[in-house]
Design a protein around this motif. Structure first.
Motif, short mmCIF file in Angstrom:
data_model
loop_
_atom_site.label_atom_id
_atom_site.label_comp_id
_atom_site.label_asym_id
_atom_site.label_seq_id
_atom_site.Cartn_x
_atom_site.Cartn_y
_atom_site.Cartn_z
N ILE A 4 0.84 -1.20 0.00
CA ILE A 4 0.00 0.00 0.00
C ILE A 4 0.88 1.25 0.00
O ILE A 4 0.64 2.20 -0.75
CB ILE A 4 -0.95 0.00 1.21
N LEU A 5 1.93 1.23 0.85
CA LEU A 5 2.86 2.36 0.89
C LEU A 5 3.54 2.53 -0.47
O LEU A 5 3.71 3.66 -0.95
CB LEU A 5 3.90 2.13 1.98
N ALA A 6 3.93 1.41 -1.09
CA ALA A 6 4.58 1.48 -2.40
C ALA A 6 3.66 2.12 -3.43
O ALA A 6 4.09 2.95 -4.25
CB ALA A 6 5.00 0.08 -2.85
N LEU A 7 2.38 1.75 -3.38
CA LEU A 7 1.41 2.29 -4.35
C LEU A 7 1.20 3.78 -4.13
O LEU A 7 1.15 4.56 -5.09
CB LEU A 7 0.10 1.53 -4.24
N VAL A 8 1.10 4.20 -2.87
CA VAL A 8 0.91 5.62 -2.57
C VAL A 8 2.15 6.42 -2.99
O VAL A 8 2.03 7.49 -3.60
CB VAL A 8 0.63 5.81 -1.07
N VAL A 9 3.33 5.88 -2.69
CA VAL A 9 4.57 6.57 -3.11
C VAL A 9 4.63 6.67 -4.63
O VAL A 9 5.05 7.69 -5.18
CB VAL A 9 5.80 5.83 -2.55
N GLY A 10 4.19 5.61 -5.33
CA GLY A 10 4.17 5.63 -6.78
C GLY A 10 3.25 6.70 -7.32
O GLY A 10 3.60 7.41 -8.28
N MET A 11 2.07 6.86 -6.71
CA MET A 11 1.15 7.91 -7.15
C MET A 11 1.72 9.29 -6.89
O MET A 11 1.61 10.19 -7.74
CB MET A 11 -0.21 7.74 -6.45
#
Length: 289
Positions: A14-21
């Motif tokens: 989830i953190l990876a996805l948020v950082v990606g966005m």
């Protein structure tokens, strides 16, 4: 205990996805700041060409070339990818980043809704249409630049085509297809960027900024999204991705000072809610089958 372990295991993707966005929208904000130097088409060329070079170096698709039946799908996928980036950056010249992302998001939303027949799906369609109606300059002239809105809608259409053709191209191998598709995208946008910016594209400062934009907007977020996609349930991934217009608005506020009107904020909220809702509704429909 198992619930805590599951929550802990989901935290990193989830953190990876948020950082990606955050990364991809920060890259878009940085790109918009480069428009006065080389124009929107020039920035698109820098982003796509550098991204293609990075992906080609990582995946080295020449080790096994695509089969004849795969070439057409990869070419269409790459053309859609290039046009999507070009139209989106052209839209950013005259409309806020968060608004452009929200309008563009109607492309994947349309793909998700294609073939829907349940009444709840039509409710989500109505909510998305309401959001678009609040954003687009349909009632009050000048509320939103018509050309910018049309370009963002065109980018959304290309995003839908990118999804459809990407699924077909992916059969050639995910990494290989992406790298070859990005190379095709570079061939599509480079002539436009060179015609607009000329030799200004090749100054050291511009090239350095273009490389940073490519890493922030493509290389890093695509890698983080792939990490998250392989570790999160698809519905959870879809719901989180629905937050991208809101993330874009926050990035634009922090980096560009772009403030949304209350109506625009409500409109973006409608599109985010519609995207999240159709994702969850699709999950329940699959579970009920």
């Amino acid at each position: 205990m198992s619930g805590r372990m599951q929550a802990s295991g989901a935290a990193l993707p989830i953190l990876a996805l948020v950082v990606g966005m955050v990364s991809i929208q920060s890259g878009a904000a940085l790109a918009k700041g480069l428009f006065p130097v080389v124009g929107a088409a020039g920035v698109t060329t820098l982003r796509v060409c550098f991204s293609a070079l990075i992906l080609l170096a990582v995946w080295r698709p020449w080790r096994r070339g695509p089969e004849r039946r795969e070439i057409g799908a990869i070419a269409l996928y790459g053309a859609a990818l290039g046009l999507m980036n070009l139209l989106f950056y052209l839209a950013l010249r005259t409309i806020p980043l968060g608004v452009a992302v929200a309008i563009e998001f109607t492309g994947p939303l349309a793909v998700a809704l294609a073939g829907s027949r349940r009444w709840l799906d039509f409710a989500w369609i109505a909510l998305a249409v309401l959001g678009l109606g609040l954003l687009l300059p349909l009632g009050e002239a000048g509320r939103l630049d018509p050309t910018g809105a049309a370009l963002a809608l065109g980018a959304g259409l290309c995003w839908a085509a990118y999804i459809v053709f990407g699924q077909r191209a992916g059969r050639a191998g995910g990494g290989r297809a992406v790298s070859l598709g990005m190379a095709v995208a570079a061939l599509v946008v480079a002539p436009v960027g060179l015609a607009e910016a000329g030799t200004d594209l090749f100054t050291p400062a511009t090239l350095g900024t273009g490389l940073v934009i490519a890493v922030l907007s493509s290389a890093l977020p695509y890698s983080l999204e792939m990490f998250a996609l392989t570790r999160l349930p698809r519905p959870a991934f879809g719901v989180l991705m629905s937050l991208e217009p809101a993330v874009a608005s926050l990035a634009a506020l922090a980096l560009l000072g772009e403030r949304l009107s209350p109506v625009q904020a409500v409109a973006i909220g409608c599109i985010v809610a519609a995207s999240a809702g159709i994702t969850l509704a699709g999950r329940r429909a699959r579970q009920g089958q």
